[in-house]
Design an enzyme around this catalytic site. Structure first.
Site, PDB file in Angstrom:
ATOM      1  N   SER A  86      93.151 -29.639 -29.870  1.00 24.98           N
ATOM      2  CA  SER A  86      93.271 -30.648 -30.927  1.00 24.98           C
ATOM      3  C   SER A  86      94.228 -31.768 -30.536  1.00 24.98           C
ATOM      4  CB  SER A  86      93.794 -29.968 -32.196  1.00 24.98           C
ATOM      5  OG  SER A  86      94.322 -30.914 -33.092  1.00 24.98           O
ATOM      6  N   GLN A  94      89.871 -32.882 -28.258  1.00 22.20           N
ATOM      7  CA  GLN A  94      89.417 -33.474 -29.522  1.00 22.20           C
ATOM      8  C   GLN A  94      90.280 -34.685 -29.854  1.00 22.20           C
ATOM      9  OE1 GLN A  94      91.414 -32.650 -32.797  1.00 22.20           O
ATOM     10  NE2 GLN A  94      90.343 -34.466 -33.559  1.00 22.20           N
ATOM     11  N   TYR A 149      90.962 -38.049 -32.685  1.00 23.50           N
ATOM     12  CA  TYR A 149      90.674 -38.768 -33.935  1.00 23.50           C
ATOM     13  C   TYR A 149      90.591 -40.257 -33.616  1.00 23.50           C
ATOM     14  CZ  TYR A 149      91.786 -34.647 -36.770  1.00 23.50           C
ATOM     15  OH  TYR A 149      91.781 -33.406 -37.338  1.00 23.50           O
ATOM     16  N   THR A 166      86.434 -36.378 -33.853  1.00 23.70           N
ATOM     17  CA  THR A 166      86.319 -35.893 -35.232  1.00 23.70           C
ATOM     18  C   THR A 166      86.294 -37.083 -36.187  1.00 23.70           C
ATOM     19  OG1 THR A 166      87.459 -33.870 -34.635  1.00 23.70           O
ATOM     20  CG2 THR A 166      87.415 -34.424 -36.973  1.00 23.70           C
ATOM     21  N   ARG A 168      94.453 -30.563 -50.072  1.00 21.89           N
ATOM     22  CA  ARG A 168      94.656 -29.108 -49.943  1.00 21.89           C
ATOM     23  C   ARG A 168      95.757 -28.676 -50.906  1.00 21.89           C
ATOM     24  NH1 ARG A 168      94.330 -30.156 -43.670  1.00 21.89           N
ATOM     25  NH2 ARG A 168      92.393 -31.340 -43.816  1.00 21.89           N
ATOM     26  N   LYS A 197      82.158 -34.820 -34.107  1.00 17.87           N
ATOM     27  CA  LYS A 197      82.386 -33.609 -34.911  1.00 17.87           C
ATOM     28  C   LYS A 197      82.600 -33.991 -36.373  1.00 17.87           C
ATOM     29  CE  LYS A 197      85.623 -29.695 -35.309  1.00 17.87           C
ATOM     30  NZ  LYS A 197      86.516 -30.021 -36.428  1.00 17.87           N
ATOM     31  N   HIS A 204      84.619 -29.406 -41.384  1.00 17.17           N
ATOM     32  CA  HIS A 204      86.051 -29.226 -41.116  1.00 17.17           C
ATOM     33  C   HIS A 204      86.557 -27.926 -41.755  1.00 17.17           C
ATOM     34  CE1 HIS A 204      89.244 -32.038 -39.455  1.00 17.17           C
ATOM     35  NE2 HIS A 204      89.995 -31.033 -39.839  1.00 17.17           N
ATOM     36  N   ARG A 235      87.864 -28.136 -45.388  1.00 17.38           N
ATOM     37  CA  ARG A 235      89.206 -28.681 -45.616  1.00 17.38           C
ATOM     38  C   ARG A 235      89.181 -30.155 -45.994  1.00 17.38           C
ATOM     39  NH1 ARG A 235      92.879 -25.074 -43.126  1.00 17.38           N
ATOM     40  NH2 ARG A 235      94.433 -26.549 -42.380  1.00 17.38           N
TER      41      ARG A 235
HETATM   42  C1  LIG Z   1      94.551 -24.722 -39.535  1.00  9.93           C
HETATM   43  C2  LIG Z   1      93.416 -25.625 -39.126  1.00  9.93           C
HETATM   44  C3  LIG Z   1      93.683 -26.809 -38.456  1.00  9.93           C
HETATM   45  C4  LIG Z   1      92.624 -27.638 -38.046  1.00  9.93           C
HETATM   46  N1  LIG Z   1      92.904 -28.766 -37.318  1.00  9.93           N
HETATM   47  C5  LIG Z   1      91.887 -29.519 -36.838  1.00  9.93           C
HETATM   48  C6  LIG Z   1      92.143 -30.619 -35.973  1.00  9.93           C
HETATM   49  O1  LIG Z   1      93.274 -30.912 -35.618  1.00  9.93           O
HETATM   50  N2  LIG Z   1      91.071 -31.331 -35.537  1.00  9.93           N
HETATM   51  C7  LIG Z   1      89.774 -31.037 -35.896  1.00  9.93           C
HETATM   52  O2  LIG Z   1      88.844 -31.709 -35.462  1.00  9.93           O
HETATM   53  N3  LIG Z   1      89.514 -29.981 -36.700  1.00  9.93           N
HETATM   54  C8  LIG Z   1      90.522 -29.218 -37.162  1.00  9.93           C
HETATM   55  N4  LIG Z   1      90.248 -28.130 -37.945  1.00  9.93           N
HETATM   56  C9  LIG Z   1      88.831 -27.774 -38.242  1.00  9.93           C
HETATM   57  C10 LIG Z   1      88.268 -26.860 -37.141  1.00  9.93           C
HETATM   58  O3  LIG Z   1      88.121 -27.545 -35.934  1.00  9.93           O
HETATM   59  C11 LIG Z   1      86.895 -26.289 -37.527  1.00  9.93           C
HETATM   60  O4  LIG Z   1      86.036 -27.357 -37.855  1.00  9.93           O
HETATM   61  C12 LIG Z   1      86.935 -25.315 -38.706  1.00  9.93           C
HETATM   62  O5  LIG Z   1      88.114 -24.542 -38.665  1.00  9.93           O
HETATM   63  C13 LIG Z   1      85.715 -24.395 -38.636  1.00  9.93           C
HETATM   64  O6  LIG Z   1      85.705 -23.510 -39.709  1.00  9.93           O
HETATM   65  P1  LIG Z   1      86.211 -21.971 -39.622  1.00  9.93           P
HETATM   66  O7  LIG Z   1      87.709 -22.050 -39.720  1.00  9.93           O
HETATM   67  O8  LIG Z   1      85.591 -21.352 -40.818  1.00  9.93           O
HETATM   68  O9  LIG Z   1      85.749 -21.413 -38.310  1.00  9.93           O
HETATM   69  C14 LIG Z   1      91.296 -27.295 -38.365  1.00  9.93           C
HETATM   70  C15 LIG Z   1      91.034 -26.094 -39.057  1.00  9.93           C
HETATM   71  C16 LIG Z   1      92.069 -25.268 -39.422  1.00  9.93           C
HETATM   72  C17 LIG Z   1      91.750 -23.978 -40.138  1.00  9.93           C
END
Ligand SMILES: Cc1cc2nc3c(=O)[nH]c(=O)nc-3n(C[C@H](O)[C@H](O)[C@H](O)COP(=O)(O)O)c2cc1C
Length: 399
Positions: free
Chosen positions: A118, A139, A141, A167, A176, A263, A287, A290
């Site tokens: 990330s 990854q 942004y 992303t 959140r 993404k 995401h 989230r």
């Molecule tokens: C704690 C956390 C931090 C995340 N940080 C990023 C991030 O920095 N960049 C990003 O593209 N996605 C981020 N995501 C999303 C993940 O890349 C991914 O899309 C998502 O966790 C997939 O769902 P799952 O947790 O059910 O496997 C984050 C997810 C979580 C849970």
């Protein structure tokens, strides 16, 4: 995992599935960390949908097929991978465990899996590269400050990151509520309840503040924040870029020669625009629930995207993958492979590198067993014929 954790083995549950790792992670982490990892946006409808949508899909086994020799290997954007599961980019992974991205990347390498780092990672690109020999993707942004992006691209290139994942679902940060209630923000807002919880987790407390504060990309901002407030202002300003557009993606495409993936795409319209911009792949994702609450489950959106552009670019999907059979369902619906976010963080929290390796091992074993039971010995041979009709919940008294 048990030995490393130094915990009385009688108190550690048997770790037989991803959910077992989640339970152990919840015991090891303070509430604020559990909520940061597990939480979703608003009422968490999309978060729940991601898992439920996989459960609704049923599988059609074929029998009396020789499955004595099986293979999970496949290719993702031309790269041969030993496991069709990539580690999703997750910011601030050291909130889950002190090994952070380095531990995750090492575990992924041991399984022949890709690790996607990330932009908001706890560990720098260089540290992860130095520690892990496996396939590394980065990854990014689409932040407004292009000089920072250029510098990050240079670093990713120098570290041999094979693909770039952009992303696009964070024009603003999702709401959140769990984090807000816990005061988990930049700068942190101390709540008494949270403080008491943190003090009862001294081991976590010893390393975590650096995890939250670590933002190696700030080196590229050309700014040396002098204190927490300045640091917080800078991160908050960078994080969301409501002005980003398809023009920014074209700008990026011109500067990155390697494979480029988008993404966060959930619709046919965006998938077509992405293809016009020259992307090589799309990660169908919400995401992890989230960002936009009410968005469809990623696995449901995959069909729409696959129909629109599935014959032009490679598709990946993430969100709610918790079982080996989920990986097979995703492949059947048009994804080359899946990414897992929370599952790897549960592993990290439960047992560092060994914990992440343990989670990947469970997924590997589950995929392998499911291939045998489905009568499809090679993951590469999985197609839509493995899927049955979606099951519907029968409400008593309505039939
Ligand atoms: C704690 C956390 C931090 C995340 N940080 C990023 C991030 O920095 N960049 C990003 O593209 N996605 C981020 N995501 C999303 C993940 O890349 C991914 O899309 C998502 O966790 C997939 O769902 P799952 O947790 O059910 O496997 C984050 C997810 C979580 C849970």
């Amino acid at each position: 995992v048990r030995a490393r954790a130094g915990e009385d083995w009688r108190r550690v549950p048997e770790l037989l599935c991803v959910e077992d790792y989640r339970r152990l992670a919840r015991r090891r982490l303070p509430r604020v960390a559990v909520d940061f990892i597990d939480g979703g946006a608003d009422s968490e409808v999309t978060l729940r949908r991601n898992v439920e949508a996989f459960e609704r899909l049923s599988l059609r086994p074929r029998h009396l097929v020789d499955v004595s020799s099986r293979s999970l290997e496949t290719t993702v954007l031309g790269e041969r991978v030993g496991l069709p599961v990539l580690i999703a980019p997750t910011g601030m992974s050291r909130v889950a465990g002190r090994g952070g991205d380095v531990a995750g990347a090492r575990a992924a390498a041991a399984h022949g899996a890709v690790f996607v780092l990330s932009t908001m990672s706890s560990d720098s690109i260089e540290d992860v590269r130095a520690a892990a020999t496996g396939s590394l993707w980065f990854q990014l942004y689409l932040w407004a400050e292009r000089s920072i992006l250029e510098r990050l691209l240079d670093r990713a290139r120098a570290a041999g990151c094979r693909a770039l994942v952009v992303t696009v679902d964070v024009p603003v940060i999702g709401n959140r509520r769990r984090d807000a209630r816990n005061g988990f923000a930049l700068p942190p807002r101390v709540r008494w309840r949270t403080a008491a919880d943190l003090l009862s987790h001294p081991r976590w407390l010893a390393h975590a503040p650096s995890a939250v504060g670590a933002a190696h990309f700030l080196d590229d901002a050309g700014v040396r924040p002098s204190g927490t407030m300045e640091h917080a202002r800078l991160v908050n300003r960078l994080l969301a870029n409501p002005g980003s557009s398809w023009r920014d993606l074209t700008w990026l495409r011109d500067r990155w020669d390697g494979p480029l993936l988008l993404k966060g795409t959930l619709t046919a319209e965006d998938a077509r625009l992405a293809v016009e911009c020259g992307v090589d792949g799309i990660v169908v994702s919400n995401h992890g629930g989230r960002q936009l609450d009410g968005a469809p489950a990623s696995i449901d959106a995959l069909a729409e995207v696959a129909e629109a552009v599935g014959d032009q670019v490679e598709l990946l999907v993430d969100g709610g993958v918790r079982h080996g059979t989920d990986v097979i369902k995703a492949r059947a619906l048009g994804a080359r492979a899946v990414l897992v976010g929370r599952p790897w963080l549960y592993g990290l929290a439960a047992g560092g590198e060994a914990g992440v390796a343990g989670v990947l091992e469970i997924l590997r074993t589950e995929i392998d067993r499911a291939l045998a039971l489905l009568g499809r010995p090679r993951f590469d041979d999985v197609d839509a014929s493995v899927l049955g009709k979606p099951t519907t919940t029968i409400i008593p008294g309505t039939t």
